[in-house]
Design a protein around this motif. Sequence first.
Motif, short mmCIF file in Angstrom:
data_model
loop_
_atom_site.label_atom_id
_atom_site.label_comp_id
_atom_site.label_asym_id
_atom_site.label_seq_id
_atom_site.Cartn_x
_atom_site.Cartn_y
_atom_site.Cartn_z
N TYR A 57 3.01 10.87 4.94
CA TYR A 57 4.43 10.71 4.62
C TYR A 57 4.81 9.23 4.60
O TYR A 57 5.51 8.77 3.70
N LEU A 58 4.34 8.47 5.57
CA LEU A 58 4.70 7.05 5.63
C LEU A 58 4.05 6.24 4.51
O LEU A 58 4.63 5.25 4.05
N ARG A 71 6.25 6.36 1.42
CA ARG A 71 7.54 5.67 1.46
C ARG A 71 7.42 4.28 0.87
O ARG A 71 6.39 3.62 0.98
N PRO A 129 5.78 0.01 7.09
CA PRO A 129 4.98 1.25 7.13
C PRO A 129 3.68 1.09 7.92
O PRO A 129 3.25 2.00 8.62
#
Length: 74
Positions: free
Chosen positions: A30-31, A34, A43
């Motif tokens: 998920y990171l 981003r 991140p």
Amino acid sequence: MTELLSEYKLIISAIYIVIALAIRWLLVCYLRKRPADEDGLLPKRWINSIRNITTLAMVVGLIIIWLSELRYAA
């Protein structure tokens, strides 16, 4: 519940590690998706923090699971 925990410590430990690694993998994925800030470090810092926290949680969890055996060995 205590008897179940003492009988299947190895299986419970393996399940605990797999779940912790799966959560870590999901959070890191998920990171990585981003967008980064201007220097691109945010991140990477979060990913490093998540890895450290999950490693600590795995160690503490395994110590708690195996505490009776550790006491016996000491």
